[in-house]
Design a protein around this motif. Structure first.
Motif, short mmCIF file in Angstrom:
data_model
loop_
_atom_site.label_atom_id
_atom_site.label_comp_id
_atom_site.label_asym_id
_atom_site.label_seq_id
_atom_site.Cartn_x
_atom_site.Cartn_y
_atom_site.Cartn_z
N THR A 97 0.73 -1.23 0.10
CA THR A 97 -0.15 0.07 0.07
C THR A 97 0.88 1.23 0.12
OG1 THR A 97 -0.13 -0.08 2.42
CG2 THR A 97 -2.03 -1.18 1.22
N GLU A 108 -3.75 0.65 6.02
CA GLU A 108 -4.37 -0.05 4.84
C GLU A 108 -3.79 -1.50 4.67
OE1 GLU A 108 -4.19 2.47 1.38
OE2 GLU A 108 -5.23 4.13 2.33
N ALA A 192 -4.39 -4.57 -3.28
CA ALA A 192 -2.91 -4.45 -2.50
C ALA A 192 -2.40 -5.86 -2.44
CB ALA A 192 -3.60 -4.07 -1.09
#
Length: 285
Positions: A97, A108, A192
């Motif tokens: 991320t 994240e 991701a």
């Protein structure tokens, strides 16, 4: 040529040294005659020492004393291999991320990894088979060129964000579920996720190592017997045996393609191989 002469003189010197030691041992227990001469036992012992099998033994000892200047006997190597289908797969993956600052990038990444791990557990993968391999936070740096002023044309570094990478691996014991495991992990991780590779191996290679070792020993002994038959010599029992190998060859497949939830990911397991190698030395009788 100079090295050959040095080795030859070293071997001859070793022979002389061994002969002198044995002669000293033989003469130490003999008696002198009244005329100052040595008794006959010492001379006969030396003749016996330097004749027949004893001379050969002295030469062998000299070779050993000379630091292995000569190799005695028949040296052979053998290889044994057992090929089977692997029974475990190891999935290498990561989440990655980016954000302007560290906190949101890390947050994240944590959320993405938690989602991937949850999907792995839903597919029957246990906690002990999931392992973090690397966690890294690093700045994203670009170089800006100065377009005015006295430092015009110089390039200076500037941090424009942060990259968080969390890498892990998962051991998949039910090898038939690898495709769905990858699909679910890719869906859970979203943009991701990074699926790096899948490798195949054996959970317990020990029984196959025994089989491969037997084959390697048989291979080495067959070679030694062939050499003895062709050259017309007789071999004694092996005086040296060493082995190497044993780890199954790992078949690794890169998964660089974009995974789509609408289509399953086909995975071919193929075969893996356990290989053992031995070296044996047989004396010539």
């Amino acid at each position: 040529m100079k090295q050959l002469r040095s080795t030859r003189w070293l071997a001859l010197g070793a022979i002389a040294a061994v002969a002198m030691l044995v002669l000293a041992a033989c003469s130490g227990g003999s008696s002198s005659d009244p005329n100052g001469g040595q008794g006959g036992s010492g001379g006969s012992s030396l003749e016996a020492l330097l004749s027949g099998d004893n001379a050969a033994r002295l030469t062998t000892l000299a070779g050993i004393a000379a630091g292995g200047a000569q190799q005695v006997g028949v040296w052979v190597s053998g290889t044994g291999a057992v090929t089977v289908e692997p029974d475990i797969g190891v999935l290498s993956f990561s989440v990655e991320t980016r954000a302007d600052t560290v906190a949101p990038a890390r947050s994240e990444a944590a959320a993405a990894m938690e989602a991937v791990i949850a999907s792995l557990k839903a597919n029957g993968i246990q906690d002990r088979d999931i392992q973090t391999r690397q966690f890294r936070i690093q700045p994203i740096t670009v170089f800006r060129e100065i377009i005015s002023g006295p430092n015009r044309g110089e390039r200076i570094p500037e941090i424009v964000g942060y990259l968080v990478t969390n890498s892990a691996s998962a051991k998949i014991r039910d090898i038939g579920t690898i495709g769905p495991v990858i699909d679910d992990a890719a869906e859970a991780g979203g943009d991701a996720i990074r699926i790096n590779s899948i490798s195949f191996s054996l959970d317990d290679p020990k029984p196959l190592e025994v089989q491969a070792r037997d084959l390697a020993l048989e291979d080495a002994m067959e070679k030694a017997q062939q050499i003895a038959q062709v050259t017309g010599v007789s071999l004694g029992d092996p005086v040296f045996i060493s082995e190497s190998g044993g780890s199954p060859l790992v078949t690794q497949t890169r998964l660089d393609a974009v995974l789509e939830a609408s289509s399953g990911t086909p995975i071919s397991v193929g075969e893996t191989q356990v290989t053992m190698r031995v070296q044996m030395v047989f004396p010539i009788q």
